[in-house]
Write a protein that holds these residues in place. Structure first.
Motif, PDB file in Angstrom:
ATOM      1  N   ASP A  29      29.497   7.166 -20.287  1.00  0.00           N
ATOM      2  CA  ASP A  29      30.268   7.693 -19.155  1.00  0.00           C
ATOM      3  C   ASP A  29      29.414   7.704 -17.888  1.00  0.00           C
ATOM      4  N   GLN A  81      29.046   4.188 -16.613  1.00  0.00           N
ATOM      5  CA  GLN A  81      30.294   3.730 -16.001  1.00  0.00           C
ATOM      6  C   GLN A  81      30.503   4.362 -14.620  1.00  0.00           C
ATOM      7  N   GLU A  82      30.150   5.618 -14.472  1.00  0.00           N
ATOM      8  CA  GLU A  82      30.253   6.270 -13.168  1.00  0.00           C
ATOM      9  C   GLU A  82      29.357   5.580 -12.142  1.00  0.00           C
ATOM     10  N   LEU A 124      31.027   2.324 -11.216  1.00  0.00           N
ATOM     11  CA  LEU A 124      32.171   2.569 -10.334  1.00  0.00           C
ATOM     12  C   LEU A 124      31.716   2.925  -8.917  1.00  0.00           C
ATOM     13  N   ASP A 125      30.696   3.754  -8.812  1.00  0.00           N
ATOM     14  CA  ASP A 125      30.164   4.110  -7.495  1.00  0.00           C
ATOM     15  C   ASP A 125      29.653   2.872  -6.766  1.00  0.00           C
ATOM     16  N   HIS A 136      30.596  -0.239  -7.261  1.00  0.00           N
ATOM     17  CA  HIS A 136      31.736  -1.073  -6.883  1.00  0.00           C
ATOM     18  C   HIS A 136      32.485  -0.483  -5.695  1.00  0.00           C
ATOM     19  N   ALA A 137      32.602   0.832  -5.652  1.00  0.00           N
ATOM     20  CA  ALA A 137      33.277   1.472  -4.523  1.00  0.00           C
ATOM     21  C   ALA A 137      32.525   1.191  -3.219  1.00  0.00           C
TER      22      ALA A 137
END
Length: 91
Positions: A27, A30-31, A34-35, A37-38
């Protein structure tokens, strides 16, 4: 409960705890992804905005009528076209 059953439960709990810890690590990874990619998406959005504004300014500088520019770029107002033209002429 027999000793054998208690050991089986203890082993199951140990395995479950290890799985929970692995899921938490996954997790967290993945965070981070995601950060990342954002941030990349935000940078790309800004690049697209700058490219769009450069195109608007170029058209305005080439005396394309503001009505045409407005239609081409989704109904952008004439005032905003003027602002963009001015921003790019000051660079």
């Amino acid at each position: 409960m027999s000793i054998k059953s208690r050991r089986a439960v203890a082993n199951a709990l140990t395995a479950l705890q290890a799985d929970v810890e692995q899921l938490q690590r996954n997790d967290e990874r993945q965070e981070k992804v995601l950060d990342s990619h954002a941030k990349e998406i935000a940078e790309l959005q800004e690049t697209v905005k700058q490219m769009r504004n450069a195109a608007i300014a170029a058209e305005a500088n080439n005396r394309v009528p503001y009505d045409e520019i407005s239609k081409r770029y989704g109904g952008i107002s004439k005032g905003r076209i003027s602002q963009i033209k001015k921003e790019f002429s000051e660079r």
